[in-house]
Design a protein around this motif. Structure first.
Motif, mmCIF file in Angstrom:
data_model
loop_
_atom_site.group_PDB
_atom_site.id
_atom_site.type_symbol
_atom_site.label_atom_id
_atom_site.label_comp_id
_atom_site.label_asym_id
_atom_site.label_seq_id
_atom_site.Cartn_x
_atom_site.Cartn_y
_atom_site.Cartn_z
ATOM 1 N N PRO A 188 28.720 0.163 26.719
ATOM 2 C CA PRO A 188 27.820 0.383 25.587
ATOM 3 C C PRO A 188 26.681 1.312 26.004
ATOM 4 O O PRO A 188 26.172 1.228 27.128
ATOM 5 C CB PRO A 188 27.290 -1.024 25.265
ATOM 6 N N VAL A 189 26.284 2.194 25.092
ATOM 7 C CA VAL A 189 25.235 3.182 25.371
ATOM 8 C C VAL A 189 24.254 3.191 24.206
ATOM 9 O O VAL A 189 24.662 3.236 23.036
ATOM 10 C CB VAL A 189 25.828 4.593 25.542
ATOM 11 N N GLY A 190 22.957 3.170 24.513
ATOM 12 C CA GLY A 190 21.964 3.245 23.451
ATOM 13 C C GLY A 190 20.568 3.051 23.991
ATOM 14 O O GLY A 190 20.326 3.158 25.195
ATOM 15 N N TYR A 191 19.658 2.757 23.089
ATOM 16 C CA TYR A 191 18.287 2.436 23.473
ATOM 17 C C TYR A 191 18.131 0.923 23.523
ATOM 18 O O TYR A 191 18.706 0.201 22.686
ATOM 19 C CB TYR A 191 17.300 3.027 22.471
ATOM 20 N N PRO A 192 17.370 0.414 24.484
ATOM 21 C CA PRO A 192 17.190 -1.041 24.543
ATOM 22 C C PRO A 192 16.400 -1.538 23.335
ATOM 23 O O PRO A 192 15.586 -0.809 22.766
ATOM 24 C CB PRO A 192 16.414 -1.253 25.841
ATOM 25 N N ALA A 193 16.662 -2.781 22.948
ATOM 26 C CA ALA A 193 15.876 -3.397 21.888
ATOM 27 C C ALA A 193 14.410 -3.464 22.314
ATOM 28 O O ALA A 193 14.105 -3.521 23.513
ATOM 29 C CB ALA A 193 16.406 -4.799 21.598
ATOM 30 N N GLN A 194 13.517 -3.450 21.357
ATOM 31 C CA GLN A 194 12.082 -3.416 21.663
ATOM 32 C C GLN A 194 11.660 -4.600 22.522
ATOM 33 O O GLN A 194 10.787 -4.470 23.388
ATOM 34 C CB GLN A 194 11.266 -3.386 20.364
ATOM 35 N N ASP A 195 12.267 -5.752 22.306
ATOM 36 C CA ASP A 195 11.902 -6.949 23.065
ATOM 37 C C ASP A 195 12.947 -7.284 24.131
ATOM 38 O O ASP A 195 13.053 -8.435 24.574
ATOM 39 C CB ASP A 195 11.723 -8.139 22.119
ATOM 40 N N ALA A 196 13.720 -6.283 24.572
ATOM 41 C CA ALA A 196 14.774 -6.518 25.565
ATOM 42 C C ALA A 196 14.186 -7.026 26.876
ATOM 43 O O ALA A 196 13.127 -6.571 27.322
ATOM 44 C CB ALA A 196 15.567 -5.246 25.804
ATOM 45 N N ARG A 197 14.876 -7.963 27.481
ATOM 46 C CA ARG A 197 14.485 -8.481 28.784
ATOM 47 C C ARG A 197 15.696 -8.402 29.714
ATOM 48 O O ARG A 197 16.852 -8.432 29.261
ATOM 49 C CB ARG A 197 13.986 -9.925 28.680
ATOM 50 N N VAL A 198 15.438 -8.297 30.996
ATOM 51 C CA VAL A 198 16.507 -8.213 31.995
ATOM 52 C C VAL A 198 16.245 -9.246 33.081
ATOM 53 O O VAL A 198 15.101 -9.665 33.290
ATOM 54 C CB VAL A 198 16.591 -6.792 32.610
ATOM 55 N N PRO A 199 17.284 -9.699 33.773
ATOM 56 C CA PRO A 199 17.097 -10.690 34.840
ATOM 57 C C PRO A 199 16.169 -10.168 35.937
ATOM 58 O O PRO A 199 16.138 -8.972 36.232
ATOM 59 C CB PRO A 199 18.513 -10.911 35.370
ATOM 60 N N ASP A 200 15.428 -11.076 36.538
ATOM 61 C CA ASP A 200 14.511 -10.727 37.625
ATOM 62 C C ASP A 200 15.293 -10.694 38.927
ATOM 63 O O ASP A 200 15.320 -11.656 39.694
ATOM 64 C CB ASP A 200 13.369 -11.749 37.703
ATOM 65 N N ILE A 201 15.974 -9.569 39.161
ATOM 66 C CA ILE A 201 16.781 -9.417 40.373
ATOM 67 C C ILE A 201 16.222 -8.260 41.192
ATOM 68 O O ILE A 201 15.451 -7.436 40.693
ATOM 69 C CB ILE A 201 18.263 -9.167 40.037
ATOM 70 N N HIS A 202 16.619 -8.190 42.445
ATOM 71 C CA HIS A 202 16.078 -7.172 43.347
ATOM 72 C C HIS A 202 17.210 -6.554 44.156
ATOM 73 O O HIS A 202 18.203 -7.214 44.477
ATOM 74 C CB HIS A 202 15.031 -7.788 44.274
ATOM 75 N N ARG A 203 17.056 -5.275 44.507
ATOM 76 C CA ARG A 203 18.054 -4.591 45.326
ATOM 77 C C ARG A 203 17.803 -4.887 46.802
ATOM 78 O O ARG A 203 16.663 -5.099 47.227
ATOM 79 C CB ARG A 203 17.988 -3.072 45.104
ATOM 80 N N LYS A 204 18.874 -4.879 47.569
ATOM 81 C CA LYS A 204 18.739 -5.086 49.003
ATOM 82 C C LYS A 204 17.946 -3.933 49.620
ATOM 83 O O LYS A 204 18.099 -2.777 49.218
ATOM 84 C CB LYS A 204 20.121 -5.162 49.659
ATOM 85 N N PRO A 205 17.112 -4.205 50.621
ATOM 86 C CA PRO A 205 16.379 -3.128 51.289
ATOM 87 C C PRO A 205 17.316 -2.251 52.105
ATOM 88 O O PRO A 205 18.447 -2.643 52.428
ATOM 89 C CB PRO A 205 15.383 -3.878 52.183
ATOM 90 N N LEU A 206 16.837 -1.066 52.437
ATOM 91 C CA LEU A 206 17.663 -0.083 53.133
ATOM 92 C C LEU A 206 18.284 -0.636 54.406
ATOM 93 O O LEU A 206 19.453 -0.386 54.705
ATOM 94 C CB LEU A 206 16.821 1.166 53.451
ATOM 95 N N GLU A 207 17.509 -1.403 55.183
ATOM 96 C CA GLU A 207 18.018 -1.889 56.469
ATOM 97 C C GLU A 207 19.182 -2.856 56.314
ATOM 98 O O GLU A 207 19.904 -3.118 57.281
ATOM 99 C CB GLU A 207 16.892 -2.546 57.280
ATOM 100 N N GLN A 208 19.405 -3.370 55.113
ATOM 101 C CA GLN A 208 20.535 -4.266 54.890
ATOM 102 C C GLN A 208 21.776 -3.532 54.370
ATOM 103 O O GLN A 208 22.870 -4.112 54.363
ATOM 104 C CB GLN A 208 20.152 -5.368 53.903
ATOM 105 N N VAL A 209 21.606 -2.299 53.942
ATOM 106 C CA VAL A 209 22.750 -1.578 53.370
ATOM 107 C C VAL A 209 23.144 -0.330 54.164
ATOM 108 O O VAL A 209 24.206 0.235 53.939
ATOM 109 C CB VAL A 209 22.487 -1.181 51.895
ATOM 110 N N MET A 210 22.292 0.105 55.089
ATOM 111 C CA MET A 210 22.606 1.309 55.879
ATOM 112 C C MET A 210 22.697 0.946 57.354
ATOM 113 O O MET A 210 21.880 0.188 57.876
ATOM 114 C CB MET A 210 21.512 2.375 55.692
ATOM 115 N N VAL A 211 23.722 1.478 58.011
ATOM 116 C CA VAL A 211 23.888 1.327 59.452
ATOM 117 C C VAL A 211 23.892 2.714 60.057
ATOM 118 O O VAL A 211 24.687 3.579 59.655
ATOM 119 C CB VAL A 211 25.207 0.598 59.798
#
Length: 230
Positions: free
Chosen positions: A205-228
């Motif tokens: 699906p492609v579009g603009y988010p709803a005005q009151d859209a919310r997303v889960p409070d998640i975080h990306r892994k830091p560089l040292e955990q994904v790069m060797v």
């Protein structure tokens, strides 16, 4: 290993394929890191969105994003992808009904307890209203060997790279997306009027988010955990 002439060790003669000069982007060394950093800062704001509004999209933006996706590298340059753009409300309704039927089966019977536990923080369930609300839904198909299509190589890898470029391009244009992968997906051939040699891989699906859209409070892994670095 390259083939060589058995008599004198020189490279064996093969068919001559046409070539063109390579014209790479001329980026000054002093700007390379800043460009990479700027692109990261834009992409780090990309989030999967499940709450859309029905605001129309700017003219041509989806077409240009698909052109960008189609620049992706592919095995033997077969380019084994098809991007089906759904905007018709009735067809999107049909898509939602079929997808939700599969999703109910997944959440109620097929998914393991471990899988459901992993999904819990994302707040997902069988209901997929975004398939109707978003003004555009792009269904991405892998194109396999058929009457008019050649055998592809590294199909999933090639299509996956193309979808990554598609998501990045749409995000750059200020649009929200979601990668939805109902399983099984065979119903999408009927919804999208596609032949058997095309196999659905992603529903986006492609579009603009709803005005009151919310997303889960998640975080990306830091560089040292994904790069060797070796």
């Amino acid at each position: 290993m390259d083939q060589t002439n058995e008599l004198n060790g020189t490279p064996a003669a093969g068919p001559a394929y046409p070539t063109v000069p390579h014209r790479p982007m001329a980026v000054p060394a002093g700007e390379a890191e800043e460009r990479a950093r700027a692109f990261h800062e834009v992409m780090a704001r990309r989030r999967t969105v499940r709450e859309f509004c029905d605001r129309p999209l700017p003219e041509g933006v989806v077409e240009w994003a698909i052109r960008t996706a189609a620049t992706a590298p592919s095995g033997a340059n077969v380019q084994p992808w098809r991007f089906v753009v759904l905007t018709d409300p009735e067809r999107k309704r049909h898509l939602r009904e079929a997808a939700e039927a599969e999703e109910r089966e997944f959440y109620d019977r097929r998914a393991s307890a471990e899988w459901l536990e992993a999904l819990a923080p994302l707040g997902t369930d069988w209901s997929k209203p975004f398939l109707e609300v978003a003004p555009v839904v792009i269904v991405v198909f892998e194109v396999h060997k058929g009457p008019d299509t050649p055998r592809p190589y590294y199909t999933k890898e090639s299509v996956g790279i193309a979808v990554g470029l598609l998501l990045a391009s749409l995000h750059q244009a200020g649009l929200a997306t979601l990668t939805h992968t109902p399983s099984p997906m065979r119903f999408l051939n009927e919804v999208c009027d596609r032949p058997a040699e095309e196999r659905a891989a992603y529903v986006i699906p492609v579009g603009y988010p709803a005005q009151d859209a919310r997303v889960p409070d998640i975080h990306r892994k830091p560089l040292e955990q994904v790069m060797v670095r070796l």
